[in-house]
Motif scaffolding. Sequence first.
Motif, PDB file in Angstrom:
ATOM      1  N   ASP A   4       0.844  -1.182   0.000  1.00 46.69           N
ATOM      2  CA  ASP A   4       0.000   0.000   0.000  1.00 46.69           C
ATOM      3  C   ASP A   4       0.887   1.242   0.000  1.00 46.69           C
ATOM      4  O   ASP A   4       1.341   1.704   1.048  1.00 46.69           O
ATOM      5  N   MET A   5       1.139   1.783  -1.181  1.00 45.52           N
ATOM      6  CA  MET A   5       2.026   2.939  -1.305  1.00 45.52           C
ATOM      7  C   MET A   5       1.441   4.164  -0.621  1.00 45.52           C
ATOM      8  O   MET A   5       2.176   4.992  -0.083  1.00 45.52           O
ATOM      9  N   GLU A   6       0.124   4.293  -0.619  1.00 47.75           N
ATOM     10  CA  GLU A   6      -0.497   5.436   0.042  1.00 47.75           C
ATOM     11  C   GLU A   6      -0.216   5.407   1.551  1.00 47.75           C
ATOM     12  O   GLU A   6       0.090   6.433   2.160  1.00 47.75           O
ATOM     13  N   ALA A   7      -0.282   4.223   2.143  1.00 43.52           N
ATOM     14  CA  ALA A   7       0.006   4.092   3.568  1.00 43.52           C
ATOM     15  C   ALA A   7       1.477   4.396   3.855  1.00 43.52           C
ATOM     16  O   ALA A   7       1.793   5.050   4.852  1.00 43.52           O
ATOM     17  N   MET A   8       2.365   3.925   2.996  1.00 41.55           N
ATOM     18  CA  MET A   8       3.789   4.196   3.194  1.00 41.55           C
ATOM     19  C   MET A   8       4.090   5.682   3.058  1.00 41.55           C
ATOM     20  O   MET A   8       4.891   6.229   3.818  1.00 41.55           O
ATOM     21  N   LEU A   9       3.462   6.331   2.106  1.00 42.21           N
ATOM     22  CA  LEU A   9       3.667   7.768   1.933  1.00 42.21           C
ATOM     23  C   LEU A   9       3.141   8.527   3.145  1.00 42.21           C
ATOM     24  O   LEU A   9       3.785   9.465   3.624  1.00 42.21           O
ATOM     25  N   ALA A  10       1.995   8.116   3.676  1.00 45.04           N
ATOM     26  CA  ALA A  10       1.441   8.760   4.870  1.00 45.04           C
ATOM     27  C   ALA A  10       2.381   8.567   6.060  1.00 45.04           C
ATOM     28  O   ALA A  10       2.595   9.501   6.852  1.00 45.04           O
ATOM     29  N   GLY A  14       4.329  11.547   7.997  1.00 49.31           N
ATOM     30  CA  GLY A  14       4.166  11.679   9.438  1.00 49.31           C
ATOM     31  C   GLY A  14       5.496  11.717  10.166  1.00 49.31           C
ATOM     32  O   GLY A  14       5.701  12.506  11.091  1.00 49.31           O
ATOM     33  N   LEU A  15       6.428  10.867   9.748  1.00 56.95           N
ATOM     34  CA  LEU A  15       7.752  10.855  10.368  1.00 56.95           C
ATOM     35  C   LEU A  15       8.521  12.129  10.057  1.00 56.95           C
ATOM     36  O   LEU A  15       9.254  12.640  10.903  1.00 56.95           O
ATOM     37  N   ASP A  16       8.362  12.651   8.849  1.00 62.65           N
ATOM     38  CA  ASP A  16       9.031  13.897   8.487  1.00 62.65           C
ATOM     39  C   ASP A  16       8.519  15.063   9.323  1.00 62.65           C
ATOM     40  O   ASP A  16       9.281  15.961   9.677  1.00 62.65           O
ATOM     41  N   ASP A  17       7.247  15.063   9.647  1.00 62.38           N
ATOM     42  CA  ASP A  17       6.636  16.178  10.362  1.00 62.38           C
ATOM     43  C   ASP A  17       6.747  16.079  11.877  1.00 62.38           C
ATOM     44  O   ASP A  17       6.466  17.054  12.577  1.00 62.38           O
ATOM     45  N   CYS A  18       7.152  14.946  12.401  1.00 65.01           N
ATOM     46  CA  CYS A  18       7.125  14.759  13.858  1.00 65.01           C
ATOM     47  C   CYS A  18       8.254  15.481  14.584  1.00 65.01           C
ATOM     48  O   CYS A  18       8.175  15.693  15.781  1.00 65.01           O
ATOM     49  N   GLY A  19       9.309  15.836  13.892  1.00 71.06           N
ATOM     50  CA  GLY A  19      10.416  16.529  14.536  1.00 71.06           C
ATOM     51  C   GLY A  19      11.333  15.614  15.332  1.00 71.06           C
ATOM     52  O   GLY A  19      12.170  16.070  16.093  1.00 71.06           O
TER      53      GLY A  19
END
Length: 53
Positions: A4-10, A14-19
């Motif tokens: 599921d590429m959509e799940a991987m992208l999400a 999320g990891l990029d935005d978590c700081g």
Amino acid sequence: MTGDMEAMLALRNGLDDCGFDLPADLSGLAGPFAQPFRRVGELVRQRALVGIV
């Protein structure tokens, strides 16, 4: 590649935005070796992200 590429992208977004900065956060546990530990962690991260933009 399958899955599921959509799940991987999400997950990636999320990891990029978590700081969360693993090398910086864990280097505090390395005591007097904090600076070299952080450099190695950053190098590993850079190599892992090669080709991922």
